[in-house]
Design an enzyme around this catalytic site. Structure first.
Site, PDB file in Angstrom:
ATOM      1  N   ALA A  63     -22.649 -33.556  12.439  1.00 32.50           N
ATOM      2  CA  ALA A  63     -23.370 -34.589  11.697  1.00 32.50           C
ATOM      3  C   ALA A  63     -24.155 -35.410  12.712  1.00 32.50           C
ATOM      4  O   ALA A  63     -23.816 -35.442  13.900  1.00 32.50           O
ATOM      5  CB  ALA A  63     -22.380 -35.463  10.941  1.00 32.50           C
ATOM      6  N   GLY A 108     -19.524 -31.296  11.960  1.00 28.92           N
ATOM      7  CA  GLY A 108     -20.115 -30.860  10.688  1.00 28.92           C
ATOM      8  C   GLY A 108     -20.615 -29.418  10.731  1.00 28.92           C
ATOM      9  O   GLY A 108     -20.742 -28.771   9.685  1.00 28.92           O
ATOM     10  N   GLU A 111     -17.627 -27.374  10.151  1.00 29.81           N
ATOM     11  CA  GLU A 111     -17.249 -27.639   8.755  1.00 29.81           C
ATOM     12  C   GLU A 111     -18.145 -26.903   7.758  1.00 29.81           C
ATOM     13  O   GLU A 111     -17.660 -26.357   6.765  1.00 29.81           O
ATOM     14  CB  GLU A 111     -17.278 -29.159   8.502  1.00 29.81           C
ATOM     15  CG  GLU A 111     -16.138 -29.867   9.225  1.00 29.81           C
ATOM     16  CD  GLU A 111     -16.288 -31.378   9.279  1.00 29.81           C
ATOM     17  OE1 GLU A 111     -17.398 -31.869   9.586  1.00 29.81           O
ATOM     18  OE2 GLU A 111     -15.293 -32.070   9.006  1.00 29.81           O
TER      19      GLU A 111
HETATM   20  N1  CAA Z   1     -26.220 -35.696  16.378  1.00 36.90           N
HETATM   21  C1  CAA Z   1     -27.417 -36.118  16.800  1.00 36.90           C
HETATM   22  N2  CAA Z   1     -28.098 -35.561  17.821  1.00 36.90           N
HETATM   23  C2  CAA Z   1     -27.511 -34.523  18.444  1.00 36.90           C
HETATM   24  C3  CAA Z   1     -26.255 -34.018  18.064  1.00 36.90           C
HETATM   25  C4  CAA Z   1     -25.607 -34.646  16.981  1.00 36.90           C
HETATM   26  N3  CAA Z   1     -24.419 -34.216  16.509  1.00 36.90           N
HETATM   27  N4  CAA Z   1     -25.935 -32.989  18.883  1.00 36.90           N
HETATM   28  C5  CAA Z   1     -26.977 -32.850  19.738  1.00 36.90           C
HETATM   29  N5  CAA Z   1     -27.920 -33.773  19.471  1.00 36.90           N
HETATM   30  C6  CAA Z   1     -29.200 -33.972  20.184  1.00 36.90           C
HETATM   31  C7  CAA Z   1     -28.998 -34.674  21.514  1.00 36.90           C
HETATM   32  O1  CAA Z   1     -28.892 -36.065  21.328  1.00 36.90           O
HETATM   33  C8  CAA Z   1     -30.230 -34.258  22.251  1.00 36.90           C
HETATM   34  O2  CAA Z   1     -31.303 -35.049  21.806  1.00 36.90           O
HETATM   35  P1  CAA Z   1     -32.372 -35.668  22.884  1.00 36.90           P
HETATM   36  O3  CAA Z   1     -33.008 -34.455  23.501  1.00 36.90           O
HETATM   37  O4  CAA Z   1     -33.299 -36.460  22.023  1.00 36.90           O
HETATM   38  O5  CAA Z   1     -31.579 -36.457  23.839  1.00 36.90           O
HETATM   39  C9  CAA Z   1     -30.478 -32.839  21.746  1.00 36.90           C
HETATM   40  O6  CAA Z   1     -29.753 -32.715  20.524  1.00 36.90           O
HETATM   41  C10 CAA Z   1     -29.963 -31.791  22.708  1.00 36.90           C
HETATM   42  O7  CAA Z   1     -28.596 -32.065  22.978  1.00 36.90           O
HETATM   43  P2  CAA Z   1     -28.000 -32.176  24.467  1.00 36.90           P
HETATM   44  O8  CAA Z   1     -29.044 -32.628  25.421  1.00 36.90           O
HETATM   45  O9  CAA Z   1     -26.736 -32.959  24.384  1.00 36.90           O
HETATM   46  O10 CAA Z   1     -27.691 -30.621  24.749  1.00 36.90           O
HETATM   47  P3  CAA Z   1     -26.566 -30.023  25.700  1.00 36.90           P
HETATM   48  O11 CAA Z   1     -26.861 -28.567  25.810  1.00 36.90           O
HETATM   49  O12 CAA Z   1     -26.464 -30.806  26.963  1.00 36.90           O
HETATM   50  O13 CAA Z   1     -25.187 -30.209  24.890  1.00 36.90           O
HETATM   51  C11 CAA Z   1     -23.785 -30.177  22.942  1.00 36.90           C
HETATM   52  C12 CAA Z   1     -24.985 -29.550  23.674  1.00 36.90           C
HETATM   53  C13 CAA Z   1     -22.509 -29.887  23.749  1.00 36.90           C
HETATM   54  C14 CAA Z   1     -23.698 -29.545  21.568  1.00 36.90           C
HETATM   55  C15 CAA Z   1     -23.986 -31.707  22.854  1.00 36.90           C
HETATM   56  O14 CAA Z   1     -25.283 -31.955  22.293  1.00 36.90           O
HETATM   57  C16 CAA Z   1     -22.986 -32.391  21.986  1.00 36.90           C
HETATM   58  O15 CAA Z   1     -21.862 -32.615  22.414  1.00 36.90           O
HETATM   59  N6  CAA Z   1     -23.392 -32.764  20.757  1.00 36.90           N
HETATM   60  C17 CAA Z   1     -22.539 -33.490  19.840  1.00 36.90           C
HETATM   61  C18 CAA Z   1     -21.476 -32.586  19.243  1.00 36.90           C
HETATM   62  C19 CAA Z   1     -20.551 -33.393  18.356  1.00 36.90           C
HETATM   63  O16 CAA Z   1     -19.844 -34.276  18.790  1.00 36.90           O
HETATM   64  N7  CAA Z   1     -20.556 -33.075  17.059  1.00 36.90           N
HETATM   65  C20 CAA Z   1     -19.730 -33.725  16.063  1.00 36.90           C
HETATM   66  C21 CAA Z   1     -20.495 -34.854  15.445  1.00 36.90           C
HETATM   67  S1  CAA Z   1     -19.460 -35.864  14.445  1.00 36.90           S
HETATM   68  C22 CAA Z   1     -19.371 -35.057  12.952  1.00 36.90           C
HETATM   69  O17 CAA Z   1     -19.885 -33.969  12.763  1.00 36.90           O
HETATM   70  C23 CAA Z   1     -18.645 -35.829  11.907  1.00 36.90           C
HETATM   71  C24 CAA Z   1     -18.324 -35.083  10.681  1.00 36.90           C
HETATM   72  O18 CAA Z   1     -17.379 -34.317  10.611  1.00 36.90           O
HETATM   73  C25 CAA Z   1     -19.086 -35.315   9.469  1.00 36.90           C
END
Ligand code: CAA
Length: 258
Positions: A63, A108, A111
């Protein structure tokens, strides 16, 4: 549509979440568009769906953390409901949905894959529920579906410790049915979707409904659900064609979804 595309290839529909700049993260707009795409699927001509993400790095990275960061308690609950309603629509969608997980499937993303009937993934896929590291619980069904798919102990370990797992581990614990090289993933997803589509659509739909609904009730009620599903097939032309073809030692002349 800004973030979701739909393509029809014969009896198979392909839904692609297309927000690669944010690794296909699910904000409200993406969720609304997924909902709309599923509402618009023509169920007369579509027998299976494939859900995937754009690009070669991420299926869905969760998400949208930016959107969630300022939510109040009430808004958080409403956002959870918004995702849950869409994912439940996928889970109960009349025809099978295959998740072709082409990279990160976190939060998400994991999920939404679990709301699909079948998951297959590429070798670079990573699954996980990292929410507790962000100070929240999984919010789009993770606390419920992960335990049902991989068992309570493994689900609790993954969720409490925010442990991400790679494709081979996801296969080992039964979270995915198969792992393929990235370049072959969509071809294999289409192959499976086409194989499903060749079978009697009314029977396939009845199987999905019976499996899903049966899992929510005790066995005495569950077998009655199956009896009703089984019986309902005998009103279809496809049942007569399927059985006549067998008895006449010939191939089915194409099921008609009637
Ligand atoms: N939400 C918003 N933006 C996200 C995102 C997310 N879940 N995941 C990645 N992005 C964005 C980053 O902010 C980044 O944007 P910018 O270029 O504008 O900075 C872009 O996507 C690329 O991401 P990274 O630079 O972080 O890429 P990476 O290769 O270094 O890492 C990753 C990849 C490990 C997937 C890392 O992006 C990450 O950890 N993302 C978050 C994963 C996460 O925690 N997901 C769970 C969210 S909570 C949820 O989903 C709640 C629920 O159950 C409803």
């Amino acid at each position: 549509m800004e973030f979701v595309t739909y393509e029809q290839e014969g009896f198979v529909g392909i839904v692609t979440i297309n927000r690669p700049k944010a690794l296909n993260a699910l904000n409200s707009k993406v969720l609304e568009e997924i909902d709309e795409v599923f509402s618009n699927v023509n169920l007369e001509e579509t027998r299976a769906l494939i859900l995937t993400g754009a690009g070669e790095k991420s299926f869905v990275a969760g998400a949208d953390i930016g959107e969630m960061s300022t939510l109040t308690k009430e808004q958080g609950e409403a956002f959870g409901k918004k995702g849950n309603d869409v994912f439940r629509k996928i889970e109960t969608f009349p025809i099978p949905v295959i998740a072709a997980v082409n990279g990160f499937a976190l939060g998400g993303g994991c999920e939404i894959s679990m709301s699909c009937d079948i998951r297959i993934c590429s070798e670079n896929a990573v699954f996980g529920q990292p929410e507790v590291g962000l100070g929240i619980t999984p919010g789009f069904g993770g606390t419920q579906r992960l335990a049902r798919i991989v068992g309570v102990g493994k689900a609790k370990e993954m969720i409490y410790a925010a442990t991400n797992i790679k494709a081979d581990e996801a296969y080992r614990i039964g979270l995915v049915n198969a792992v393929y090289p990235q370049t072959e993933l969509m071809e294999m997803a289409k192959k499976l979707a086409n194989k499903i589509s060749k079978n009697a659509p009314i029977a396939v739909r009845a199987c999905k409904k019976a499996i899903n609904e049966g899992l929510d009730v005790d066995m005495d009620k569950a077998i009655v659900i199956e009896e009703k599903a089984f019986g309902s097939c005998f009103e279809s032309e496809d049942q007569r064609e399927g059985m006549n073809a067998f008895l006449e030692k010939r191939k089915v002349e194409g099921f008609k979804n009637r």
